[in-house]
Design an enzyme around this catalytic site. Structure first.
Site, short mmCIF file in Angstrom:
data_model
loop_
_atom_site.label_atom_id
_atom_site.label_comp_id
_atom_site.label_asym_id
_atom_site.label_seq_id
_atom_site.Cartn_x
_atom_site.Cartn_y
_atom_site.Cartn_z
N LYS A 35 20.99 -40.48 2.78
CA LYS A 35 20.68 -41.52 1.79
C LYS A 35 21.74 -42.62 1.91
O LYS A 35 21.74 -43.37 2.88
CB LYS A 35 20.61 -40.91 0.39
CG LYS A 35 19.96 -39.52 0.26
CD LYS A 35 18.55 -39.41 0.72
CE LYS A 35 17.81 -38.11 0.45
NZ LYS A 35 18.34 -36.96 -0.18
N ARG A 86 4.45 -37.87 -7.43
CA ARG A 86 5.42 -37.14 -8.26
C ARG A 86 4.78 -36.95 -9.62
O ARG A 86 5.01 -37.70 -10.55
CB ARG A 86 6.74 -37.94 -8.38
CG ARG A 86 7.69 -37.76 -7.23
CD ARG A 86 8.23 -36.34 -7.15
NE ARG A 86 9.20 -36.16 -6.08
CZ ARG A 86 9.21 -35.11 -5.25
NH1 ARG A 86 8.28 -34.18 -5.34
NH2 ARG A 86 10.14 -34.99 -4.34
N PHE A 139 17.38 -31.28 -9.24
CA PHE A 139 16.80 -31.76 -7.99
C PHE A 139 16.29 -30.53 -7.24
O PHE A 139 16.91 -29.47 -7.32
CB PHE A 139 17.79 -32.56 -7.14
CG PHE A 139 17.13 -33.11 -5.90
CD1 PHE A 139 16.25 -34.15 -5.99
CD2 PHE A 139 17.34 -32.52 -4.67
CE1 PHE A 139 15.57 -34.62 -4.88
CE2 PHE A 139 16.68 -32.99 -3.54
CZ PHE A 139 15.79 -34.04 -3.64
N THR A 140 15.19 -30.70 -6.51
CA THR A 140 14.47 -29.55 -5.93
C THR A 140 15.40 -28.60 -5.16
O THR A 140 15.51 -27.42 -5.50
CB THR A 140 13.34 -30.04 -5.02
OG1 THR A 140 13.89 -30.99 -4.10
CG2 THR A 140 12.24 -30.73 -5.81
N ASP A 187 27.01 -34.32 -7.09
CA ASP A 187 26.08 -34.59 -6.01
C ASP A 187 26.22 -36.08 -5.73
O ASP A 187 25.72 -36.92 -6.47
CB ASP A 187 24.65 -34.23 -6.44
CG ASP A 187 23.63 -34.46 -5.33
OD1 ASP A 187 23.91 -35.28 -4.43
OD2 ASP A 187 22.55 -33.83 -5.37
N TYR A 246 33.02 -28.13 21.47
CA TYR A 246 32.62 -27.15 20.46
C TYR A 246 33.60 -27.16 19.30
O TYR A 246 33.21 -27.09 18.13
CB TYR A 246 32.53 -25.74 21.06
CG TYR A 246 31.93 -24.76 20.09
CD1 TYR A 246 30.55 -24.54 20.07
CD2 TYR A 246 32.73 -24.08 19.17
CE1 TYR A 246 29.99 -23.67 19.16
CE2 TYR A 246 32.16 -23.21 18.26
CZ TYR A 246 30.80 -23.00 18.25
OH TYR A 246 30.24 -22.14 17.34
N PHE A 254 2.78 -29.55 -3.17
CA PHE A 254 2.57 -30.99 -2.91
C PHE A 254 2.68 -31.34 -1.43
O PHE A 254 2.08 -32.29 -0.97
CB PHE A 254 3.54 -31.85 -3.74
CG PHE A 254 4.99 -31.58 -3.48
CD1 PHE A 254 5.66 -30.57 -4.15
CD2 PHE A 254 5.71 -32.36 -2.58
CE1 PHE A 254 7.00 -30.31 -3.92
CE2 PHE A 254 7.05 -32.12 -2.34
CZ PHE A 254 7.70 -31.09 -3.01
C1 LIG Z 1 17.93 -35.50 -0.64
C2 LIG Z 1 18.77 -34.95 -1.72
C3 LIG Z 1 19.42 -33.71 -1.60
C4 LIG Z 1 19.19 -32.78 -0.42
O1 LIG Z 1 19.64 -33.31 0.75
P1 LIG Z 1 18.95 -33.06 2.18
O2 LIG Z 1 19.78 -33.88 3.10
O3 LIG Z 1 17.53 -33.52 2.08
O4 LIG Z 1 19.04 -31.61 2.47
C5 LIG Z 1 20.25 -33.32 -2.63
N1 LIG Z 1 20.42 -34.06 -3.73
C6 LIG Z 1 19.78 -35.24 -3.90
C7 LIG Z 1 19.99 -36.02 -5.15
C8 LIG Z 1 18.92 -35.72 -2.91
O5 LIG Z 1 18.28 -36.88 -3.09
#
Ligand SMILES: *Cc1c(COP(=O)(O)O)cnc(C)c1O
Length: 471
Positions: free
Chosen positions: A271, A395, A137-138, A228, A85, A462
């Site tokens: 990613k 998109r 970004f979303t 990011d 833990y 979407f």
């Molecule tokens: C996918 C993504 C995120 C969010 O990450 P998650 O692992 O899906 O929560 C943030 N910024 C960018 C540019 C992304 O492509």
């Protein structure tokens, strides 16, 4: 630049081809779909590729998020998971990897990127403050807004034009940032949120010159700069290729220099970092770190696991090191370009220049006879699936949603269908099959009739909207 691209592709006369710096040890069988089954599956999914079962998909190009193939080293690392833990040894391995490759001293693990975005937004934004960024970004914008921040897009205008061939369409337009600071004062800016590459602009990179100038501007005004870093190694590849002075620098050195200009970063490790789940947040300021380390316990888990299993942290630590290898990235982006070049040779319209993780087909140019409210991108994704079982993503107008004031659709300038390439998963032969299918759909474009929406959820429509073909 196209010269450089051809050089990378090894297609100039007298040059040798590139190939992936790995071979395949284990395979995962694909389901070979049949046309009659695809028609039924698509109708059942309401002509929305998000609602297809993955078992009904042949080649899955929905996303590059968490769809990576791990290496034998990473799988071996999974067996070394220390599931204590507190104080798991895998956390210390991850911490060391992030310190080594990204250069930040203080690390907080999170279950994925949005977990990190949640923590940094809660810790660093006061209600009513502005958060300028290079396109939204979303999940990033949503967490900034939930923390009371106001997102302001300060990306260069070129990013909004699919035909603009600028090499660094992800750059911040510093004049836009200056205007914001001049109007509201530096104290009203929570921090600058810089993403490299820019997902929503088509995977477009940020130049080193831009982050350097941005860093000087921010320091001059006492504003923090956070990255990011989700696809920062892909971004480094474009700097190496396109920016004077970087051709002979390894990607790892470029990533480090880029990070050195910032006060901290977060990452979706799903990613670049070659894992299926994971994320992190890292900063240079000890007081901010103390606060983040406290918050992570509330929302993610103890500060030495942040919602992850020990084995996941181990795979991430190994994946980070693998992601920094020049040969890996050359093959990763080489594969995206291989597909793009096949399509370009056939005159298939797409966003230019092609970015790091995906090809964005220009559905408006595919189907000039369809009105935008007949959903050209959604139609294209449906036609591709029907043709070959390939899954892509809309998109365009569906993703853009409705104006909350008038209730009308937003009509975005970009009406795109995304073919996203998972890392180390598909072969060049799969890319040939994809290209041929896109070509077949392009050749039959005049017959496409469009769709009508028959079910529309209130949020992020979407994902779950349903459609029927127009007759
Ligand atoms: C996918 C993504 C995120 C969010 O990450 P998650 O692992 O899906 O929560 C943030 N910024 C960018 C540019 C992304 O492509």
């Amino acid at each position: 630049m196209s010269d450089t691209i051809h050089r990378t592709m090894g297609q100039q006369s007298g040059r040798r081809s590139w190939a992936e710096p790995w071979k395949i040890k284990m395979v995962e069988p694909l389901r070979m779909t049949r046309p009659e089954d695809r028609a039924g599956a698509l109708a059942e999914a309401g002509y929305n590729t998000f609602l297809l079962r993955s078992d009904d998909v042949y080649i899955d190009l929905l996303t590059d998020s968490g769809t990576n193939a791990m290496s034998d080293r990473q799988w071996a690392g999974m067996m070394l998971g220390d599931e204590a833990y507190a104080g798991s040894r895998n956390f210390y391995r991850l911490e060391e990897a992030i310190q080594t490759w990204y250069g930040y001293p203080f690390i907080v693990p999170t279950h994925q990127g949005r977990g990190a975005e949640h923590l940094i937004s809660q810790a660093a934004i006061r209600k009513g403050q502005y958060v300028p960024g290079n396109m939204y970004f979303t999940t990033t914008r949503l967490h900034q807004e939930l923390a009371g921040g106001i997102f302001v897009d300060v990306i260069t205008d070129a990013a909004h034009d699919p035909a603009n061939l600028s090499p660094f369409k992800g750059d911040v337009d510093i004049a836009k940032l200056e205007n914001l600071v001049a109007e509201h004062g530096a104290a009203s800016i929570a921090y600058v949120s810089l993403a490299g590459t820019v997902n929503m602009a088509g995977g477009q990179p940020v130049s080193m010159a831009n982050v350097k100038a941005l860093s000087a501007f921010c320091r001059g005004h006492g504003i923090k700069l956070f990255l990011d870093a989700t696809r920062l190694v892909e971004n480094a590849f474009f700097i190496q290729e396109r920016e004077p002075g970087y051709a002979d620098k390894p990607l790892a050195a470029i990533v480090r220099e880029f990070c050195d200009y910032s006060d901290g970063a977060w990452m979706s490790a799903k990613k670049d970092a070659l894992v299926n789940i994971g994320g992190w947040l890292a900063v240079r300021d000890r007081a901010l770190f103390e606060e983040l380390r406290n918050l992570v316990v509330v929302y993610e888990g103890l500060h030495t696991y942040g919602g992850l299993a020990g084995r996941d942290m181990e795979a991430m630590a190994i994946g980070i090191a693998e992601s920094m290898q020049d040969d890996h990235m050359r093959a990763r982006i080489g594969q995206v370009r291989y597909l793009a070049e096949l399509l370009q040779d056939w005159g298939v319209p797409m966003v230019q220049p092609v970015g790091g993780h995906a090809i964005f087909l220009d559905a408006r140019a595919f189907y000039p006879h369809l009105r935008q409210d007949q959903f050209p991108s959604q139609t294209l994704a449906a036609e591709l699936y029907l043709d070959s079982g390939i899954r892509s993503m809309e998109r365009g107008i569906v993703s853009a949603g409705r104006d909350p004031e008038t209730g009308d659709h937003h009509y975005p300038k970009l009406e795109l269908t995304r073919l996203t390439i998972p890392r180390r998963v598909y072969t060049q032969a799969h890319m040939d099959v994809v290209a041929e299918s896109v070509k077949a759909v392009y050749d039959a474009r005049a017959a496409a009739r469009g769709l009508k929406m028959v079910y529309e959820p209130r949020y992020l429509r979407f994902f779950q909207a349903r459609f029927e073909p127009l007759s």
